[in-house]
Write an enzyme that holds these catalytic residues in place. Structure first.
Site, PDB file in Angstrom:
ATOM      1  N   ARG A   1      69.277   3.505 119.354  1.00 47.04           N
ATOM      2  CA  ARG A   1      68.494   4.324 118.411  1.00 47.04           C
ATOM      3  C   ARG A   1      69.052   5.754 118.362  1.00 47.04           C
ATOM      4  NH1 ARG A   1      64.678   1.884 114.923  1.00 47.04           N
ATOM      5  NH2 ARG A   1      63.557   3.861 114.953  1.00 47.04           N
TER       6      ARG A   1
ATOM      7  N   ASN B   1      69.982   3.173 104.371  1.00 47.10           N
ATOM      8  CA  ASN B   1      70.347   4.024 105.501  1.00 47.10           C
ATOM      9  C   ASN B   1      71.334   3.370 106.476  1.00 47.10           C
ATOM     10  OD1 ASN B   1      68.538   2.276 106.627  1.00 47.10           O
ATOM     11  ND2 ASN B   1      67.135   3.833 107.408  1.00 47.10           N
TER      12      ASN B   1
ATOM     13  N   TYR C   1      61.115  -8.038 107.509  1.00 51.08           N
ATOM     14  CA  TYR C   1      60.384  -6.767 107.475  1.00 51.08           C
ATOM     15  C   TYR C   1      58.873  -6.969 107.274  1.00 51.08           C
ATOM     16  CZ  TYR C   1      64.625  -3.918 107.525  1.00 51.08           C
ATOM     17  OH  TYR C   1      65.790  -3.288 107.893  1.00 51.08           O
TER      18      TYR C   1
ATOM     19  N   HIS D   1      70.441  -0.914 110.853  1.00 56.83           N
ATOM     20  CA  HIS D   1      69.155  -1.172 111.514  1.00 56.83           C
ATOM     21  C   HIS D   1      69.358  -1.125 113.028  1.00 56.83           C
ATOM     22  CE1 HIS D   1      65.351  -3.222 112.455  1.00 56.83           C
ATOM     23  NE2 HIS D   1      66.052  -3.929 113.331  1.00 56.83           N
TER      24      HIS D   1
ATOM     25  N   ARG E   1      73.820   7.105 110.905  1.00 56.95           N
ATOM     26  CA  ARG E   1      73.120   7.353 109.639  1.00 56.95           C
ATOM     27  C   ARG E   1      73.533   8.685 109.025  1.00 56.95           C
ATOM     28  NH1 ARG E   1      67.315   4.692 111.468  1.00 56.95           N
ATOM     29  NH2 ARG E   1      67.624   2.663 110.466  1.00 56.95           N
TER      30      ARG E   1
ATOM     31  N   PHE F   1      56.856   1.034 100.159  1.00 55.27           N
ATOM     32  CA  PHE F   1      58.281   0.792  99.877  1.00 55.27           C
ATOM     33  C   PHE F   1      58.711  -0.647 100.174  1.00 55.27           C
ATOM     34  CE2 PHE F   1      57.974   2.676 104.172  1.00 55.27           C
ATOM     35  CZ  PHE F   1      58.615   1.708 104.934  1.00 55.27           C
TER      36      PHE F   1
ATOM     37  N   GLU G   1      64.168 -10.190 116.649  1.00 52.66           N
ATOM     38  CA  GLU G   1      65.054  -9.958 115.499  1.00 52.66           C
ATOM     39  C   GLU G   1      66.402 -10.660 115.688  1.00 52.66           C
ATOM     40  OE1 GLU G   1      63.015  -5.637 114.442  1.00 52.66           O
ATOM     41  OE2 GLU G   1      65.067  -5.682 115.215  1.00 52.66           O
TER      42      GLU G   1
ATOM     43  N   THR H   1      65.562   7.697 110.728  1.00 56.23           N
ATOM     44  CA  THR H   1      65.472   6.820 109.546  1.00 56.23           C
ATOM     45  C   THR H   1      65.986   7.513 108.291  1.00 56.23           C
ATOM     46  OG1 THR H   1      63.474   5.870 110.555  1.00 56.23           O
ATOM     47  CG2 THR H   1      63.864   5.390 108.214  1.00 56.23           C
TER      48      THR H   1
ATOM     49  N   LYS I   1      73.725  -2.589 106.934  1.00 57.11           N
ATOM     50  CA  LYS I   1      72.973  -2.889 105.714  1.00 57.11           C
ATOM     51  C   LYS I   1      73.886  -2.907 104.476  1.00 57.11           C
ATOM     52  CE  LYS I   1      68.626  -1.028 107.524  1.00 57.11           C
ATOM     53  NZ  LYS I   1      67.469  -0.147 107.247  1.00 57.11           N
TER      54      LYS I   1
HETATM   55  P1  GDP Z   1      63.815   2.365 111.224  1.00 56.47           P
HETATM   56  O1  GDP Z   1      63.200   1.754 112.461  1.00 56.47           O
HETATM   57  O2  GDP Z   1      64.453   3.710 111.486  1.00 56.47           O
HETATM   58  O3  GDP Z   1      64.742   1.421 110.486  1.00 56.47           O
HETATM   59  O4  GDP Z   1      62.614   2.693 110.212  1.00 56.47           O
HETATM   60  P2  GDP Z   1      61.294   1.879 109.792  1.00 56.47           P
HETATM   61  O5  GDP Z   1      61.075   0.698 110.709  1.00 56.47           O
HETATM   62  O6  GDP Z   1      60.198   2.875 109.661  1.00 56.47           O
HETATM   63  O7  GDP Z   1      61.621   1.360 108.329  1.00 56.47           O
HETATM   64  C1  GDP Z   1      62.400   0.200 108.117  1.00 56.47           C
HETATM   65  C2  GDP Z   1      63.354   0.453 106.962  1.00 56.47           C
HETATM   66  O8  GDP Z   1      62.589   0.643 105.766  1.00 56.47           O
HETATM   67  C3  GDP Z   1      64.177   1.747 107.093  1.00 56.47           C
HETATM   68  O9  GDP Z   1      65.311   1.603 107.917  1.00 56.47           O
HETATM   69  C4  GDP Z   1      64.544   1.992 105.639  1.00 56.47           C
HETATM   70  O10 GDP Z   1      65.606   1.139 105.198  1.00 56.47           O
HETATM   71  C5  GDP Z   1      63.244   1.597 104.925  1.00 56.47           C
HETATM   72  N1  GDP Z   1      62.330   2.752 104.751  1.00 56.47           N
HETATM   73  C6  GDP Z   1      61.648   3.433 105.715  1.00 56.47           C
HETATM   74  N2  GDP Z   1      60.899   4.416 105.187  1.00 56.47           N
HETATM   75  C7  GDP Z   1      61.103   4.355 103.851  1.00 56.47           C
HETATM   76  C8  GDP Z   1      60.583   5.104 102.735  1.00 56.47           C
HETATM   77  O11 GDP Z   1      59.780   6.031 102.894  1.00 56.47           O
HETATM   78  N3  GDP Z   1      61.030   4.740 101.489  1.00 56.47           N
HETATM   79  C9  GDP Z   1      61.906   3.711 101.293  1.00 56.47           C
HETATM   80  N4  GDP Z   1      62.283   3.418 100.042  1.00 56.47           N
HETATM   81  N5  GDP Z   1      62.409   2.980 102.311  1.00 56.47           N
HETATM   82  C10 GDP Z   1      62.016   3.290 103.569  1.00 56.47           C
END
Ligand code: GDP
Length: 139
Positions: A87, A114, A51, A117, A104, A59, A128, A93, A11
């Protein structure tokens, strides 16, 4: 090929911080083969498409701004049990909750920025991957 392929992207925060090399080294040392890779950028609209599953989340707009703020490095990775193992390699996350030694934990700046992905299922890995690379199924 199901079960052997995953999709990742480094990212904008990690590209900006100069961590492409350190992260790809960790990926290869963990046994993944990089089958496709490029340095590119997402427009805000394309980030929103990638996304789309999160479009109702509070968010979402910030995430789309962030993901279109700089260069990214999407990759197709191959390894047995790729999705689950990757993962584990990237960690939770929220970097505050990520296990020691995960990508991470080492490189992420915040729950949003973070570093990396990782697809969450075999099906999403192909969807994806196809977003960035044609003929992903053949990797
Ligand atoms: P991942 O599968 O671990 O990437 O997590 P998710 O699919 O839940 O979220 C996608 C992406 O959205 C994450 O990797 C973060 O970059 C962002 N994200 C997730 N949760 C939050 C949050 O609570 N706040 C903000 N600002 N970004 C978030």
């Amino acid at each position: 090929m199901a079960n052997n392929l995953t999709f990742t992207m480094i990212k904008p925060d990690a590209v900006e911080a100069g961590n492409i090399g350190a992260i790809t080294k960790m990926i290869e040392e963990a046994g993944f083969t990089i089958r496709a890779m490029k340095l590119t950028r997402l427009s805000k609209e394309r980030a929103g498409q990638f996304y789309a599953v999160h479009k109702e989340r509070p968010f979402y707009n910030d995430l789309c701004n962030y993901m279109s703020s700089g260069a990214i490095v999407p990759m197709i990775l191959v390894k047995e049990n790729a999705v689950e193992d990757f993962r584990k390699l990237i960690g939770a996350t929220n970097p505050k909750e990520a296990a020691e030694g995960t990508i991470r934990k080492l490189f992420a700046k915040s729950i949003e920025a973070n570093a990396i992905h990782g697809s969450d299922s075999d099906e999403n890995a192909v969807i994806e991957g196809s977003f960035f690379f044609s003929e992903t199924e053949k990797f």
